[in-house]
Design an enzyme around this catalytic site. Structure first.
Site, PDB file in Angstrom:
ATOM      1  N   LYS A  60       0.841  -1.202   0.000  1.00 25.59           N
ATOM      2  CA  LYS A  60       0.000   0.000   0.000  1.00 25.59           C
ATOM      3  C   LYS A  60       0.880   1.257   0.000  1.00 25.59           C
ATOM      4  O   LYS A  60       0.580   2.233  -0.695  1.00 25.59           O
ATOM      5  CB  LYS A  60      -0.951  -0.020   1.206  1.00 25.59           C
ATOM      6  CG  LYS A  60      -2.056  -1.060   1.016  1.00 25.59           C
ATOM      7  CD  LYS A  60      -2.860  -1.375   2.262  1.00 25.59           C
ATOM      8  CE  LYS A  60      -3.747  -2.582   1.980  1.00 25.59           C
ATOM      9  NZ  LYS A  60      -4.505  -3.057   3.132  1.00 25.59           N
ATOM     10  N   GLN A  72      -5.057  -1.785   9.386  1.00 25.59           N
ATOM     11  CA  GLN A  72      -4.791  -3.084   8.757  1.00 25.59           C
ATOM     12  C   GLN A  72      -5.302  -4.218   9.650  1.00 25.59           C
ATOM     13  O   GLN A  72      -5.019  -4.266  10.842  1.00 25.59           O
ATOM     14  CB  GLN A  72      -3.274  -3.224   8.516  1.00 25.59           C
ATOM     15  CG  GLN A  72      -2.865  -4.493   7.805  1.00 25.59           C
ATOM     16  CD  GLN A  72      -3.404  -4.570   6.371  1.00 25.59           C
ATOM     17  OE1 GLN A  72      -3.321  -3.613   5.616  1.00 25.59           O
ATOM     18  NE2 GLN A  72      -3.977  -5.716   6.017  1.00 25.59           N
ATOM     19  N   ASP A  96     -11.181   2.039   3.284  1.00 24.66           N
ATOM     20  CA  ASP A  96     -11.409   0.607   3.073  1.00 24.66           C
ATOM     21  C   ASP A  96     -12.898   0.343   2.829  1.00 24.66           C
ATOM     22  O   ASP A  96     -13.278  -0.730   2.379  1.00 24.66           O
ATOM     23  CB  ASP A  96     -10.975  -0.202   4.308  1.00 24.66           C
ATOM     24  CG  ASP A  96      -9.580  -0.798   4.154  1.00 24.66           C
ATOM     25  OD1 ASP A  96      -9.156  -1.007   3.001  1.00 24.66           O
ATOM     26  OD2 ASP A  96      -8.940  -1.070   5.191  1.00 24.66           O
TER      27      ASP A  96
END
Ligand code: NAP
Length: 295
Positions: free
Chosen positions: A58, A102, A125
């Site tokens: 990322k 995460q 997300d």
């Protein structure tokens, strides 16, 4: 019986690279106009190897499109309360346009609590209940990244979904459930959702014009479970170890690609299919979050 029809192998790496290039140009344009450069913050708790790899990818993606980024690392002993304080801080940091936490998190931290603390307009997300629900609104805010990536793959390959029968195997909050909603509301498909308790899975998958699988069981979908000419999208990614793999391990999807592919009109490989699209969607969401806050 498996026939030898020609199929199109959906190239997620290429589509993801195209999207990154489009984003890079938009960032350049914003810079030239004196507008804010998107800033993504990434929160990583603990030292899980797979999570570290995802996060590294990322960061690399942010660099490739010219985003600013901040990495925030915490030991896996951090308390839920302390982590929530950090999230509160990022929520209120005007320079951060979007952020992710995460997963997985250590067991003593509630994923639901942490996810729901994220400001929906920074939730790149697309995990919060508000963003999940906004899929069925006329103007979704930030869409769940993996499902968004699948919808982009279908769109960019001009695969029609309207009026088609889409069968989604797997109903998780992260993958199968939002994907089913997007296919229904944005794709205007007729959707069947299958899960662990579905009886006679093959009778459902064989009826699919578009079969989408997000379970995490390599080889679950065999050739006899797929209709001739179907579109097959494999979201599953499982790391499997064994001496038969050159590296000693391999990443496998849920679909028996070798035997299923000849029956398909389109199919995604694993790796190189849906995987690269999740990061592309994360970047698209971060750009959107920035443009909403700083037009
Ligand atoms: P998950 O939370 O474990 O959900 C799996 C889903 O599959 C559940 O809905 C489960 O049913 C269902 N299921 C389990 N066994 C089944 C069976 N035999 N037949 C039909 N359905 C079955 O997993 P997830 O987070 O959704 O991830 C699924 C897979 O997608 C994993 O391999 C993951 O690594 C991959 N994934 C990839 C990406 C990417 O970027 N490429 C992103 C997300 C996930 P119940 O609901 O009844 O338990």
């Amino acid at each position: 019986m498996v026939t030898s029809a020609t199929y199109t192998r959906i190239d997620g790496k290429k589509i993801s690279a195209d999207i990154k290039e489009e984003i890079r140009l938009r960032v350049e344009e914003r810079k030239a106009q004196g507008k804010k450069v998107p800033h993504l913050a990434i929160i990583l708790v603990g030292d899980d190897g797979a999570s570290q790899t995802y996060v590294d990818n990322k960061v690399k993606a942010c660099k490739s499109v010219g985003f600013h980024y901040t990495m925030m690392r915490f030991a896996d002993t951090i308390s839920e309360e302390k982590l929530m304080k950090h999230i509160d801080h990022v929520n209120n940091d005007d320079d951060v346009d979007g952020f992710i936490v995460q997963l997985p998190l250590p067991e003593h931290i509630s994923v639901e609590k942490i996810t729901e603390m994220i400001r929906p307009d920074k939730d790149v997300d697309g995990f919060t209940n508000q963003n999940f629900g906004s899929i069925i609104s006329k103007n979704p805010l930030l869409m769940p990244a993996t499902s968004y990536g699948v919808m982009e793959l279908l769109r960019r390959y001009n695969i029609e979904t309207e009026g088609k029968h889409a069968v989604v195997v797997g109903a998780s909050r992260i993958a199968g459930a939002p994907l089913s909603m997007m296919l229904t509301h944005m794709g205007r498909a007729t959707v069947t959702i299958c899960h662990k308790y579905t009886k006679d899975l093959a009778s459902h998958t064989r009826a699919a014009d578009i079969l989408l699988v997000a379970v995490g069981k390599p080889g679950l979908i065999t050739a006899d479970m797929v209709k001739e000419g179907a579109v097959v999208i494999d979201i599953g990614t499982t790391r499997v170890e064994g001496p038969q793999y050159p590296k000693g391990w391999a990443i496998l999807g849920d679909v028996d690609f070798k035997n299923v592919a000849p029956k398909c009109s389109y199919i995604t490989p694993t790796p190189g299919g849906v995987g690269p699209m999740t990061i592309a969607s994360l970047l698209l969401n971060t750009l959107r979050a920035t443009e909403l806050r700083n037009p």
